[in-house]
Design a protein around this motif. Structure first.
Motif, PDB file in Angstrom:
ATOM      1  N   ARG A 292       0.809  -1.260  -0.019  1.00 18.46           N
ATOM      2  CA  ARG A 292       0.048   0.113  -0.064  1.00 18.46           C
ATOM      3  C   ARG A 292       0.809   1.039  -0.015  1.00 18.46           C
ATOM      4  NH1 ARG A 292      -3.517  -3.277   2.906  1.00 18.46           N
ATOM      5  NH2 ARG A 292      -2.467  -2.774   4.943  1.00 18.46           N
ATOM      6  N   GLU A 293       1.919   1.195   0.842  1.00 17.22           N
ATOM      7  CA  GLU A 293       2.716   2.432   0.862  1.00 17.22           C
ATOM      8  C   GLU A 293       3.721   2.446  -0.332  1.00 17.22           C
ATOM      9  OE1 GLU A 293       4.764   1.808   4.475  1.00 17.22           O
ATOM     10  OE2 GLU A 293       3.088   2.345   5.668  1.00 17.22           O
ATOM     11  N   GLY A 294       3.907   1.178  -1.059  1.00 21.01           N
ATOM     12  CA  GLY A 294       4.777   1.388  -2.238  1.00 21.01           C
ATOM     13  C   GLY A 294       6.084   1.237  -1.906  1.00 21.01           C
ATOM     14  N   VAL A 295       6.363   0.628  -0.775  1.00 16.15           N
ATOM     15  CA  VAL A 295       7.728   0.403  -0.276  1.00 16.15           C
ATOM     16  C   VAL A 295       8.211  -1.041  -0.388  1.00 16.15           C
ATOM     17  CG1 VAL A 295       8.046   2.482   1.371  1.00 16.15           C
ATOM     18  CG2 VAL A 295       7.265   0.213   1.896  1.00 16.15           C
ATOM     19  N   SER A 296       9.579  -1.346  -0.448  1.00 14.89           N
ATOM     20  CA  SER A 296       9.835  -2.862  -0.551  1.00 14.89           C
ATOM     21  C   SER A 296      10.333  -3.323   0.687  1.00 14.89           C
ATOM     22  CB  SER A 296      11.052  -2.887  -1.698  1.00 14.89           C
ATOM     23  OG  SER A 296      11.951  -1.954  -1.321  1.00 14.89           O
ATOM     24  N   VAL A 297      10.324  -2.602   1.762  1.00 13.74           N
ATOM     25  CA  VAL A 297      10.588  -3.424   3.011  1.00 13.74           C
ATOM     26  C   VAL A 297       9.689  -2.658   4.162  1.00 13.74           C
ATOM     27  CG1 VAL A 297      12.213  -4.051   4.724  1.00 13.74           C
ATOM     28  CG2 VAL A 297      13.041  -3.950   2.422  1.00 13.74           C
ATOM     29  N   ARG A 298       8.909  -3.211   5.053  1.00 12.88           N
ATOM     30  CA  ARG A 298       8.176  -2.606   5.888  1.00 12.88           C
ATOM     31  C   ARG A 298       8.387  -3.467   7.073  1.00 12.88           C
ATOM     32  NH1 ARG A 298       5.152  -0.128   9.160  1.00 12.88           N
ATOM     33  NH2 ARG A 298       3.653   1.174   8.778  1.00 12.88           N
ATOM     34  N   PRO A 299       8.897  -2.997   8.216  1.00 12.61           N
ATOM     35  CA  PRO A 299       8.655  -3.784   9.499  1.00 12.61           C
ATOM     36  C   PRO A 299       7.404  -3.566  10.076  1.00 12.61           C
ATOM     37  CG  PRO A 299      10.244  -1.769   9.515  1.00 12.61           C
ATOM     38  CD  PRO A 299       9.597  -1.691   8.186  1.00 12.61           C
ATOM     39  N   TYR A 300       7.243  -4.858  10.798  1.00 16.92           N
ATOM     40  CA  TYR A 300       5.817  -4.709  11.513  1.00 16.92           C
ATOM     41  C   TYR A 300       5.651  -3.709  12.587  1.00 16.92           C
ATOM     42  CZ  TYR A 300       1.856  -6.358  14.114  1.00 16.92           C
ATOM     43  OH  TYR A 300       0.647  -6.304  14.840  1.00 16.92           O
ATOM     44  N   SER A 301       4.691  -3.169  12.717  1.00 20.76           N
ATOM     45  CA  SER A 301       4.407  -2.037  13.931  1.00 20.76           C
ATOM     46  C   SER A 301       2.945  -2.404  14.724  1.00 20.76           C
ATOM     47  CB  SER A 301       4.650  -0.782  13.661  1.00 20.76           C
ATOM     48  OG  SER A 301       3.502  -0.444  12.569  1.00 20.76           O
ATOM     49  N   GLU A 302       3.079  -2.290  16.087  1.00 19.12           N
ATOM     50  CA  GLU A 302       1.707  -2.451  16.613  1.00 19.12           C
ATOM     51  C   GLU A 302       0.341  -2.092  16.045  1.00 19.12           C
ATOM     52  OE1 GLU A 302      -0.541  -4.218  19.263  1.00 19.12           O
ATOM     53  OE2 GLU A 302       1.746  -4.502  19.413  1.00 19.12           O
ATOM     54  N   ASP A 303       0.402  -0.736  15.405  1.00 14.99           N
ATOM     55  CA  ASP A 303      -0.750  -0.009  14.946  1.00 14.99           C
ATOM     56  C   ASP A 303      -1.135  -0.707  13.582  1.00 14.99           C
ATOM     57  OD1 ASP A 303       1.793   1.046  13.810  1.00 14.99           O
ATOM     58  OD2 ASP A 303       0.724   2.465  12.722  1.00 14.99           O
ATOM     59  N   LEU A 304      -0.294  -1.554  13.055  1.00 12.96           N
ATOM     60  CA  LEU A 304      -0.887  -2.386  11.697  1.00 12.96           C
ATOM     61  C   LEU A 304      -1.830  -3.355  12.172  1.00 12.96           C
ATOM     62  CD1 LEU A 304       2.306  -3.106   9.491  1.00 12.96           C
ATOM     63  CD2 LEU A 304       0.442  -1.623   9.047  1.00 12.96           C
ATOM     64  N   SER A 305      -1.867  -4.041  13.162  1.00  8.68           N
ATOM     65  CA  SER A 305      -2.765  -4.942  13.665  1.00  8.68           C
ATOM     66  C   SER A 305      -4.057  -4.204  13.797  1.00  8.68           C
ATOM     67  CB  SER A 305      -2.302  -5.749  15.004  1.00  8.68           C
ATOM     68  OG  SER A 305      -2.342  -4.919  16.010  1.00  8.68           O
ATOM     69  N   GLN A 306      -4.030  -3.097  14.221  1.00  9.76           N
ATOM     70  CA  GLN A 306      -5.426  -2.365  14.285  1.00  9.76           C
ATOM     71  C   GLN A 306      -5.741  -1.943  12.825  1.00  9.76           C
ATOM     72  OE1 GLN A 306      -5.199   1.468  16.635  1.00  9.76           O
ATOM     73  NE2 GLN A 306      -5.417   0.425  18.337  1.00  9.76           N
ATOM     74  N   VAL A 307      -5.191  -1.355  12.103  1.00  6.01           N
ATOM     75  CA  VAL A 307      -5.305  -1.221  10.591  1.00  6.01           C
ATOM     76  C   VAL A 307      -5.831  -2.600  10.302  1.00  6.01           C
ATOM     77  CG1 VAL A 307      -4.426  -0.817   8.434  1.00  6.01           C
ATOM     78  CG2 VAL A 307      -3.443   0.526  10.281  1.00  6.01           C
ATOM     79  N   ALA A 308      -5.085  -3.758  10.435  1.00  3.28           N
ATOM     80  CA  ALA A 308      -5.492  -5.034   9.639  1.00  3.28           C
ATOM     81  C   ALA A 308      -6.910  -5.555  10.405  1.00  3.28           C
ATOM     82  CB  ALA A 308      -4.618  -6.094  10.116  1.00  3.28           C
ATOM     83  N   ARG A 309      -7.198  -5.172  11.709  1.00  2.00           N
ATOM     84  CA  ARG A 309      -8.539  -5.503  12.196  1.00  2.00           C
ATOM     85  C   ARG A 309      -9.824  -4.589  11.510  1.00  2.00           C
ATOM     86  NH1 ARG A 309      -6.445  -6.524  17.112  1.00  2.00           N
ATOM     87  NH2 ARG A 309      -6.496  -4.292  17.772  1.00  2.00           N
ATOM     88  N   HIS A 310      -9.199  -3.386  11.174  1.00  2.00           N
ATOM     89  CA  HIS A 310     -10.337  -2.426  10.842  1.00  2.00           C
ATOM     90  C   HIS A 310     -10.593  -2.834   9.246  1.00  2.00           C
ATOM     91  CE1 HIS A 310     -12.493   1.280   9.945  1.00  2.00           C
ATOM     92  NE2 HIS A 310     -11.838   1.556   8.946  1.00  2.00           N
ATOM     93  N   ARG A 311      -9.371  -3.103   8.440  1.00  2.00           N
ATOM     94  CA  ARG A 311      -9.827  -3.707   7.084  1.00  2.00           C
ATOM     95  C   ARG A 311     -10.569  -5.012   7.033  1.00  2.00           C
ATOM     96  NH1 ARG A 311      -6.255  -1.507   3.305  1.00  2.00           N
ATOM     97  NH2 ARG A 311      -6.533  -3.419   2.071  1.00  2.00           N
ATOM     98  N   LEU A 312     -10.034  -5.846   8.044  1.00  2.00           N
ATOM     99  CA  LEU A 312     -11.111  -7.272   8.094  1.00  2.00           C
ATOM    100  C   LEU A 312     -12.576  -6.712   8.301  1.00  2.00           C
ATOM    101  CD1 LEU A 312     -10.109 -10.028   7.733  1.00  2.00           C
ATOM    102  CD2 LEU A 312     -10.353 -10.133  10.365  1.00  2.00           C
ATOM    103  N   ALA A 313     -12.887  -5.886   9.268  1.00  2.00           N
ATOM    104  CA  ALA A 313     -14.153  -5.693   9.576  1.00  2.00           C
ATOM    105  C   ALA A 313     -14.748  -5.009   8.284  1.00  2.00           C
ATOM    106  CB  ALA A 313     -14.107  -4.605  10.603  1.00  2.00           C
ATOM    107  N   ILE A 314     -14.006  -4.084   7.466  1.00  2.00           N
ATOM    108  CA  ILE A 314     -14.811  -3.416   6.261  1.00  2.00           C
ATOM    109  C   ILE A 314     -14.788  -4.871   5.324  1.00  2.00           C
ATOM    110  CG2 ILE A 314     -14.219  -2.064   4.035  1.00  2.00           C
ATOM    111  CD1 ILE A 314     -13.559  -0.015   6.165  1.00  2.00           C
ATOM    112  N   GLU A 315     -13.828  -5.597   5.181  1.00  2.82           N
ATOM    113  CA  GLU A 315     -14.029  -6.519   4.147  1.00  2.82           C
ATOM    114  C   GLU A 315     -15.086  -7.282   4.159  1.00  2.82           C
ATOM    115  OE1 GLU A 315     -10.055  -8.297   3.422  1.00  2.82           O
ATOM    116  OE2 GLU A 315     -11.081 -10.025   2.763  1.00  2.82           O
ATOM    117  N   GLN A 316     -15.294  -7.879   5.524  1.00  3.69           N
ATOM    118  CA  GLN A 316     -16.416  -8.687   5.885  1.00  3.69           C
ATOM    119  C   GLN A 316     -17.661  -7.970   5.750  1.00  3.69           C
ATOM    120  OE1 GLN A 316     -15.070  -9.764   9.830  1.00  3.69           O
ATOM    121  NE2 GLN A 316     -14.135 -11.592   9.026  1.00  3.69           N
ATOM    122  N   GLY A 317     -17.898  -6.730   5.969  1.00  6.86           N
ATOM    123  CA  GLY A 317     -18.994  -5.853   5.784  1.00  6.86           C
ATOM    124  C   GLY A 317     -19.373  -5.758   4.413  1.00  6.86           C
ATOM    125  N   LEU A 318     -18.529  -5.744   3.482  1.00  4.42           N
ATOM    126  CA  LEU A 318     -18.672  -5.519   2.289  1.00  4.42           C
ATOM    127  C   LEU A 318     -19.205  -6.624   1.634  1.00  4.42           C
ATOM    128  CD1 LEU A 318     -15.383  -3.745   0.772  1.00  4.42           C
ATOM    129  CD2 LEU A 318     -17.605  -3.097   0.497  1.00  4.42           C
TER     130      LEU A 318
END
Ligand code: C2E
Ligand code: MG
Ligand code: MG
Length: 307
Positions: free
Chosen positions: A34-60
């Motif tokens: 999504r950020e268009g970068v080649s390396v991305r370390p994991y960070s805590e806020d990503l799991s929140q983003v992931a949860r939000h996205r999952l909710a949207i995906e299921q809602g869709l």
């Protein structure tokens, strides 16, 4: 030249089991895309983003069945007279009483693949609506539907469009398809083929968000397109930024050379309209003239026009 993208998780900070580490590495990897970068370390806020996205995906997945989608219509107008000449169909999603922006859910629906189903729904509904208005004698304007990358490059897309036109009775010449410049420049060969077939059906093609996608000029001249739509980022800045104004001027002269129509999107002020008049831009779209209208509002506009 093989592209490579890496998502990184560290033990034990980002997870204590292989499953969690892999899941989080996957979240980091998706974020890297999504950020268009080649390396991305994991960070805590990503799991929140992931949860939000999952909710949207299921809602869709549920949204189509539950009738949560509707269409808005934003007129495109003649720059000088302000008269509507066409309209763009914009998808709206009312999820549990809250409007969710397409800018948020369209990218997620693309990633999850459900965009194909949603896109076909939008096209079918738009065509059916157009026909209902035509049958009421309202003389509806040509209608533009946005098509996402995934849909456009799918094999069978043209047949699906042809089928929908046939089933609904929509005249192909009243349908425009908007595809973003990004898609066109990413898959030029495939896109030229698909565009040509659509054109043969009589459909008009608009390149959306033009100026942001780095089309190579040689391809641009080979795209069988009708219209370039100048991205709103240039329109909003051109009053105060000479370089943005220069880009708009350049797009105008490019279009003239290539014999294409130009429409500017995101026009919000009289001053912007005036600049576009001076540049010879024939068509504009934006809040200065019309917000996206719901179907009743747009029908009222059509009715007014006929009478
Ligand atoms: P887009 O196709 O470039 O549409 C223009 C967006 O700018 C719309 O946002 C519209 O409401 C907004 N807009 C129009 N005039 C103005 C203005 O004067 N000022 C500002 N600031 N904004 C203006 P919206 O409806 O939120 O849609 C966002 C994007 O979502 C669209 O960009 C399009 O890429 C996508 N989208 C919307 N509906 C569909 C759909 O049915 N299918 C697909 N594939 N994508 C869609
Ligand atoms: Mg558009
Ligand atoms: Mg746009």
């Amino acid at each position: 030249n093989l592209p490579c993208t890496i998502g990184i998780t560290l033990f034990p900070k980002d997870g204590k089991s292989p499953q969690v580490l892999l899941k989080n590495a996957d979240a980091a990897l998706r974020q890297a895309f999504r950020e268009g970068v080649s390396v991305r370390p994991y960070s805590e806020d990503l799991s929140q983003v992931a949860r939000h996205r999952l909710a949207i995906e299921q809602g869709l997945k549920q949204a189509l069945d539950d009738g949560e989608f509707s269409l808005n219509f934003q007129p495109k107008v003649n720059t000088i007279t302000g008269k509507p000449i066409a309209t763009e169909v914009l998808l709206r999603w009312l999820n549990k009483g809250k409007w969710i922006s397409p800018a948020e859910f369209i990218p997620i629906s693309e990633e999850s693949g459900i965009i194909t189903e949603i896109g076909e729904w939008v096209l079918t509904q738009a065509c059916q609506q157009w026909i209902r208005w035509a049958e009421q004698g309202l003389n509806p304007h040509p209608m533009a539907v946005n098509v996402s990358a995934q849909q456009f490059i799918q094999s069978g897309f043209v047949q699906r469009v042809a089928q929908i036109l046939q089933q609904t009775g929509m005249p192909a010449t009243k349908l425009d398809l908007e595809i973003t410049e990004e898609v066109a420049s990413e898959y030029p060969k495939k896109v030229i083929k698909t565009m040509s077939k659509l054109k043969q059906l009589g459909i008009h093609i608009v390149i959306d968000d033009f100026g942001t996608g780095y089309s190579s000029l040689s391809y641009l001249s080979r795209f069988p397109i009708d219209t370039l739509k100048i991205d709103q980022s240039f329109v909003s800045k051109m009053e105060n930024s000479e370089s943005d104004a220069a880009i708009v001027r350049m797009i105008m002269s490019l279009a003239k050379e290539l014999n294409l129509k130009v429409i500017a999107e995101g026009v919000e002020t009289e001053k912007q309209r005036q600049i576009l008049v001076d540049l010879g831009c024939d068509y504009i779209q934006g809040f200065y003239f019309y917000q996206p209208l719901n179907s009743q509002q747009y029908q009222a506009l059509l009715t007014q026009q006929v009478n």
